[in-house]
Scaffold this active site. Structure first.
Site, PDB file in Angstrom:
ATOM      1  N   LYS A  13       0.829  -1.214   0.000  1.00  0.00           N
ATOM      2  CA  LYS A  13       0.000   0.000   0.000  1.00  0.00           C
ATOM      3  C   LYS A  13       0.860   1.259   0.000  1.00  0.00           C
ATOM      4  CE  LYS A  13      -2.013  -0.689   3.961  1.00  0.00           C
ATOM      5  NZ  LYS A  13      -1.270  -1.829   4.514  1.00  0.00           N
ATOM      6  N   ARG A  88      -8.370   1.355  10.378  1.00  0.00           N
ATOM      7  CA  ARG A  88      -7.876   0.007  10.651  1.00  0.00           C
ATOM      8  C   ARG A  88      -8.931  -0.836  11.370  1.00  0.00           C
ATOM      9  NH1 ARG A  88      -2.354   0.739   9.593  1.00  0.00           N
ATOM     10  NH2 ARG A  88      -0.972  -0.799  10.413  1.00  0.00           N
ATOM     11  N   ARG A 127      12.188  -6.495   4.633  1.00  0.00           N
ATOM     12  CA  ARG A 127      11.937  -5.092   4.298  1.00  0.00           C
ATOM     13  C   ARG A 127      12.894  -4.160   5.035  1.00  0.00           C
ATOM     14  NH1 ARG A 127       5.937  -2.556   4.854  1.00  0.00           N
ATOM     15  NH2 ARG A 127       6.280  -2.544   7.093  1.00  0.00           N
ATOM     16  N   ARG A 160      12.396  -1.844  10.511  1.00  0.00           N
ATOM     17  CA  ARG A 160      11.442  -1.345  11.502  1.00  0.00           C
ATOM     18  C   ARG A 160      11.373  -2.313  12.672  1.00  0.00           C
ATOM     19  NH1 ARG A 160       6.026   0.250   8.265  1.00  0.00           N
ATOM     20  NH2 ARG A 160       5.170  -0.722  10.132  1.00  0.00           N
ATOM     21  N   ARG A 171       0.905  -8.630  14.093  1.00  0.00           N
ATOM     22  CA  ARG A 171       0.273  -7.596  13.250  1.00  0.00           C
ATOM     23  C   ARG A 171      -0.690  -8.225  12.244  1.00  0.00           C
ATOM     24  NH1 ARG A 171       5.186  -4.948  10.719  1.00  0.00           N
ATOM     25  NH2 ARG A 171       3.768  -3.453   9.755  1.00  0.00           N
TER      26      ARG A 171
HETATM   27  P1  AMP Z   1       1.838   0.739   9.410  1.00  0.00           P
HETATM   28  O1  AMP Z   1       3.035   1.559   9.099  1.00  0.00           O
HETATM   29  O2  AMP Z   1       0.599   1.222   8.699  1.00  0.00           O
HETATM   30  O3  AMP Z   1       2.066  -0.744   9.234  1.00  0.00           O
HETATM   31  O4  AMP Z   1       1.537   0.963  10.971  1.00  0.00           O
HETATM   32  C1  AMP Z   1       2.491   0.613  11.954  1.00  0.00           C
HETATM   33  C2  AMP Z   1       1.812   0.557  13.317  1.00  0.00           C
HETATM   34  O5  AMP Z   1       1.263   1.844  13.630  1.00  0.00           O
HETATM   35  C3  AMP Z   1       0.650  -0.406  13.420  1.00  0.00           C
HETATM   36  O6  AMP Z   1       1.059  -1.725  13.689  1.00  0.00           O
HETATM   37  C4  AMP Z   1      -0.125   0.215  14.588  1.00  0.00           C
HETATM   38  O7  AMP Z   1       0.500  -0.070  15.819  1.00  0.00           O
HETATM   39  C5  AMP Z   1       0.042   1.707  14.326  1.00  0.00           C
HETATM   40  N1  AMP Z   1      -1.053   2.231  13.470  1.00  0.00           N
HETATM   41  C6  AMP Z   1      -0.931   2.746  12.223  1.00  0.00           C
HETATM   42  N2  AMP Z   1      -2.121   3.137  11.752  1.00  0.00           N
HETATM   43  C7  AMP Z   1      -3.024   2.854  12.720  1.00  0.00           C
HETATM   44  C8  AMP Z   1      -4.433   2.997  12.835  1.00  0.00           C
HETATM   45  N3  AMP Z   1      -5.179   3.509  11.839  1.00  0.00           N
HETATM   46  N4  AMP Z   1      -5.026   2.604  13.995  1.00  0.00           N
HETATM   47  C9  AMP Z   1      -4.308   2.118  15.003  1.00  0.00           C
HETATM   48  N5  AMP Z   1      -2.982   1.915  14.973  1.00  0.00           N
HETATM   49  C10 AMP Z   1      -2.333   2.291  13.831  1.00  0.00           C
END
Ligand code: AMP
Length: 213
Positions: A13, A88, A127, A160, A171
């Site tokens: 994404k 989410r 990654r 990360r 996750r």
């Molecule tokens: P991402 O970079 O989108 O994979 O997000 C990394 C982490 O940020 C996730 O595993 C969550 O802990 C937090 N996070 C990101 N977006 C959200 C969201 N919309 N709601 C809750 N937690 C989020």
């Protein structure tokens, strides 16, 4: 155009949002990037979010809703934006509809990135992300020209902390439990189209552009 890219972590994404953003000028709104930036800046919001993120759990709804609500009021969002990683869960999706409604706007389209868990685990564990511009690389499929250095901005490439195998599994569990119900939610709103996210980034980009037309 207000577009949502929906899919599990590692489905591509972010890569596609950046590409679309460069092509169309719609900003990419990634709550993950916003939270990581808050952590890097050492803000209290970042500190609070980090505990959840390190465990692979979702950050509380009010935190991410507040971030998005402020962000979409900014001037560069008037022509549209790309949501990447928000909403989410169903509560966030309902709140998004309400906040857009208050501005007399609506979400136009949702694109679902489809890919299996084993493929995601392979992708996420290799990654590497640039600490400066968040460009993405992969140790097997998309190596930087210089080891551990970003091709775009020469920033350092890091893994990360939530791309470690046990956190990745958590996750993915969170995705299936809390985020996947959005597929039915947006199918009900007749906004959902799906694409095969297992193919190359350029093939995904082509499918994505077709689905937008
Ligand atoms: P991402 O970079 O989108 O994979 O997000 C990394 C982490 O940020 C996730 O595993 C969550 O802990 C937090 N996070 C990101 N977006 C959200 C969201 N919309 N709601 C809750 N937690 C989020």
């Amino acid at each position: 155009m207000i577009l949502l890219l929906l899919g599990p972590p590692g489905s591509g994404k972010g890569t596609q949002a950046k590409k679309l953003s460069a092509e169309h000028g719609w900003p990419q709104l990634s709550t993950g990037d916003m939270l990581r930036s808050a952590i890097a800046r050492g803000t209290s919001l970042g500190e609070r979010a980090k505990t959840y993120m390190d465990q692979g759990a979702l950050v509380p709804d009010e935190v991410v809703i507040g971030l998005i609500e402020e962000r979409i009021k900014e001037k560069d969002c008037t022509q549209g934006f790309i949501l990447d990683g928000f909403p989410r869960n169903v509560a966030q999706a309902e709140e998004l509809d309400r906040m857009l409604g208050r501005q007399g706007r609506r979400l136009d389209q949702v694109v679902l990135f489809e890919i299996s868990d084993p493929e995601l685990i392979e992708r996420l564990s290799g990654r590497r992300t640039c600490e400066k511009c968040s460009s993405m690389y992969h140790l097997l499929h998309s190596m930087p020209r210089q080891d551990q250095v970003c091709d775009q901005c020469h920033g350092r490439l890091l893994q990360r902390s939530d791309d470690q195998p046990d956190v990745i599994r958590r996750r993915l569990g969170v995705y299936h439990q809390q985020t996947e119900p959005l597929v039915g939610f947006y199918r009900g709103q007749k906004k959902l189209v799906s694409l095969d996210a297992r193919v190359s980034p350029s093939a995904v980009a082509e499918a994505l552009n077709q689905s937008l037309n």
